[in-house]
Design a protein around this motif. Structure first.
Motif, PDB file in Angstrom:
ATOM      1  N   ASP A  25      39.141  36.564  46.425  1.00 30.49           N
ATOM      2  CA  ASP A  25      37.852  37.003  45.917  1.00 30.49           C
ATOM      3  C   ASP A  25      38.060  37.199  44.423  1.00 30.49           C
ATOM      4  OD1 ASP A  25      37.018  37.058  48.538  1.00 30.49           O
ATOM      5  OD2 ASP A  25      36.982  39.252  48.689  1.00 30.49           O
ATOM      6  N   PHE A  26      36.988  37.210  43.660  1.00 34.06           N
ATOM      7  CA  PHE A  26      37.165  37.406  42.233  1.00 34.06           C
ATOM      8  C   PHE A  26      36.369  38.614  41.751  1.00 34.06           C
ATOM      9  CE2 PHE A  26      34.278  33.891  42.996  1.00 34.06           C
ATOM     10  CZ  PHE A  26      33.129  34.267  42.326  1.00 34.06           C
ATOM     11  N   ILE A  27      36.894  39.186  40.693  1.00 36.52           N
ATOM     12  CA  ILE A  27      36.369  40.425  40.145  1.00 36.52           C
ATOM     13  C   ILE A  27      36.052  40.205  38.676  1.00 36.52           C
ATOM     14  CG2 ILE A  27      36.956  42.828  39.588  1.00 36.52           C
ATOM     15  CD1 ILE A  27      39.174  42.455  41.881  1.00 36.52           C
ATOM     16  N   PHE A  28      34.883  40.641  38.255  1.00 38.17           N
ATOM     17  CA  PHE A  28      34.632  40.729  36.826  1.00 38.17           C
ATOM     18  C   PHE A  28      34.148  42.140  36.574  1.00 38.17           C
ATOM     19  CE2 PHE A  28      31.539  38.107  38.970  1.00 38.17           C
ATOM     20  CZ  PHE A  28      30.334  38.749  38.769  1.00 38.17           C
ATOM     21  N   ALA A  29      34.772  42.766  35.577  1.00 37.86           N
ATOM     22  CA  ALA A  29      34.574  44.187  35.393  1.00 37.86           C
ATOM     23  C   ALA A  29      34.769  44.579  33.931  1.00 37.86           C
ATOM     24  CB  ALA A  29      35.571  44.940  36.272  1.00 37.86           C
ATOM     25  N   THR A  30      34.492  45.827  33.667  1.00 38.45           N
ATOM     26  CA  THR A  30      34.701  46.413  32.355  1.00 38.45           C
ATOM     27  C   THR A  30      35.825  47.434  32.468  1.00 38.45           C
ATOM     28  OG1 THR A  30      32.355  46.152  31.847  1.00 38.45           O
ATOM     29  CG2 THR A  30      33.589  47.677  30.469  1.00 38.45           C
ATOM     30  N   GLY A  40      42.067  50.944  34.683  1.00 37.12           N
ATOM     31  CA  GLY A  40      40.897  51.270  35.490  1.00 37.12           C
ATOM     32  C   GLY A  40      39.759  50.338  35.129  1.00 37.12           C
ATOM     33  N   VAL A  41      39.093  49.787  36.148  1.00 37.41           N
ATOM     34  CA  VAL A  41      37.988  48.870  35.903  1.00 37.41           C
ATOM     35  C   VAL A  41      36.799  49.234  36.785  1.00 37.41           C
ATOM     36  CG1 VAL A  41      39.463  46.945  35.189  1.00 37.41           C
ATOM     37  CG2 VAL A  41      38.818  47.159  37.579  1.00 37.41           C
ATOM     38  N   SER A  42      35.629  48.838  36.323  1.00 35.96           N
ATOM     39  CA  SER A  42      34.399  49.034  37.079  1.00 35.96           C
ATOM     40  C   SER A  42      33.548  47.780  36.911  1.00 35.96           C
ATOM     41  CB  SER A  42      33.649  50.256  36.549  1.00 35.96           C
ATOM     42  OG  SER A  42      32.453  50.430  37.265  1.00 35.96           O
ATOM     43  N   GLY A  43      33.160  47.184  38.043  1.00 30.87           N
ATOM     44  CA  GLY A  43      32.372  45.956  37.977  1.00 30.87           C
ATOM     45  C   GLY A  43      31.949  45.488  39.345  1.00 30.87           C
ATOM     46  N   ARG A  83      26.467  30.612  49.191  1.00 36.83           N
ATOM     47  CA  ARG A  83      26.250  32.011  49.540  1.00 36.83           C
ATOM     48  C   ARG A  83      27.475  32.843  49.174  1.00 36.83           C
ATOM     49  NH1 ARG A  83      26.785  35.520  53.776  1.00 36.83           N
ATOM     50  NH2 ARG A  83      27.982  34.095  55.050  1.00 36.83           N
ATOM     51  N   VAL A  84      27.220  34.016  48.629  1.00 39.13           N
ATOM     52  CA  VAL A  84      28.295  34.942  48.283  1.00 39.13           C
ATOM     53  C   VAL A  84      27.960  36.325  48.828  1.00 39.13           C
ATOM     54  CG1 VAL A  84      28.946  33.724  46.166  1.00 39.13           C
ATOM     55  CG2 VAL A  84      27.344  35.625  46.042  1.00 39.13           C
ATOM     56  N   GLU A  85      28.997  37.086  49.040  1.00 38.07           N
ATOM     57  CA  GLU A  85      28.840  38.505  49.333  1.00 38.07           C
ATOM     58  C   GLU A  85      29.477  39.234  48.162  1.00 38.07           C
ATOM     59  OE1 GLU A  85      30.833  39.029  53.069  1.00 38.07           O
ATOM     60  OE2 GLU A  85      29.214  38.067  54.199  1.00 38.07           O
ATOM     61  N   HIS A  86      28.836  40.289  47.723  1.00 38.55           N
ATOM     62  CA  HIS A  86      29.383  41.040  46.592  1.00 38.55           C
ATOM     63  C   HIS A  86      29.136  42.526  46.780  1.00 38.55           C
ATOM     64  CE1 HIS A  86      25.165  40.702  45.423  1.00 38.55           C
ATOM     65  NE2 HIS A  86      25.370  41.772  44.683  1.00 38.55           N
ATOM     66  N   GLU A  87      29.947  43.279  46.111  1.00 42.52           N
ATOM     67  CA  GLU A  87      29.759  44.729  46.109  1.00 42.52           C
ATOM     68  C   GLU A  87      30.329  45.286  44.816  1.00 42.52           C
ATOM     69  OE1 GLU A  87      33.359  46.444  48.739  1.00 42.52           O
ATOM     70  OE2 GLU A  87      31.925  45.226  49.857  1.00 42.52           O
ATOM     71  N   ASN A  88      29.921  46.504  44.510  1.00 42.04           N
ATOM     72  CA  ASN A  88      30.463  47.152  43.319  1.00 42.04           C
ATOM     73  C   ASN A  88      31.955  47.365  43.513  1.00 42.04           C
ATOM     74  OD1 ASN A  88      27.975  47.252  42.055  1.00 42.04           O
ATOM     75  ND2 ASN A  88      27.481  49.257  42.863  1.00 42.04           N
ATOM     76  N   PHE A  89      32.674  47.319  42.417  1.00 45.76           N
ATOM     77  CA  PHE A  89      34.127  47.440  42.465  1.00 45.76           C
ATOM     78  C   PHE A  89      34.567  48.419  41.386  1.00 45.76           C
ATOM     79  CE2 PHE A  89      38.406  46.138  41.172  1.00 45.76           C
ATOM     80  CZ  PHE A  89      39.048  46.046  42.404  1.00 45.76           C
ATOM     81  N   ALA A  90      35.264  49.453  41.791  1.00 37.96           N
ATOM     82  CA  ALA A  90      35.846  50.404  40.850  1.00 37.96           C
ATOM     83  C   ALA A  90      37.241  50.715  41.381  1.00 37.96           C
ATOM     84  CB  ALA A  90      35.008  51.668  40.752  1.00 37.96           C
ATOM     85  N   ASP A  91      38.256  50.298  40.643  1.00 45.42           N
ATOM     86  CA  ASP A  91      39.620  50.454  41.122  1.00 45.42           C
ATOM     87  C   ASP A  91      40.560  50.413  39.922  1.00 45.42           C
ATOM     88  OD1 ASP A  91      41.696  50.776  42.899  1.00 45.42           O
ATOM     89  OD2 ASP A  91      41.250  48.971  44.065  1.00 45.42           O
TER      90      ASP A  91
END
Length: 169
Positions: A25-30, A40-43, A83-91
């Motif tokens: 899965d891929f993550i894009f965050a700040t 620490g990231v949030s995205g 189709r994609v599934e996504h959710e907020n990510f903070a880790d």
């Protein structure tokens, strides 16, 4: 002359991946904080389930497998047409074992907008319907959605993807 390499610091946008079964899965965050080699990231985390299904059905080629096994900020948009599934990510990412690539604000805004505007669902609807009145209506809905986008970079990328998929009339 060549400019400085961007530094990893709070407020910078990053791209990362997280193993999910056989693929990533891929993550894009700040970046929200840095302590030593921990960031620490949030995205948003995105599971490209549509592309995974197409690959399992044998309806895609090696390029799709490459995107799922080694996603990059440059190739993930190709996974976002299904189709994609996504959710907020903070880790917290560990720089010693997790990928953490700095991405430009425009790329981050495009990826974030693509997900938040539900563009994969609009495109997937068009691609999954057989030619006819329903598909034409889905194209009209997608075109209307494109016309209402404010972010010029997102709009340009969406038009480019739709042209390459031959779903614009």
């Amino acid at each position: 002359m060549f400019g400085k390499k961007p530094q990893l610091k709070e407020g910078v946008h990053v791209f990362s991946v997280k193993k999910n079964g056989d693929y990533n899965d891929f993550i894009f965050a700040t970046v929200t904080g840095i302590e030593g080699r921990k960031v620490g990231v949030s995205g948003v985390i995105v599971n490209p389930v549509g592309l995974k299904n197409k690959l399992e059905q044998g309806k895609t080629g090696e390029r799709s497998r490459e995107i799922l096994e080694n996603p990059t900020p440059d190739n993930v948009v190709l996974a976002l047409v299904y189709r994609v599934e996504h959710e907020n990510f903070a880790d917290v990412l560990d720089l010693d074992k997790d990928k953490c690539d700095i991405i430009p604000p425009k790329v981050y805004a495009m990826l974030d907008g693509w997900i938040r505007e539900s563009l994969p669902e609009f495109i997937n609807t068009v691609l999954s319907l057989p030619p006819g009145a329903e598909r034409d209506e889905a194209k009209r809905v997608l075109k209307n959605r494109m016309d209402t986008l404010i972010d010029k970079n997102l709009k340009r990328t969406l038009y480019s993807v739709c042209r390459s998929l031959k779903i614009l009339n």
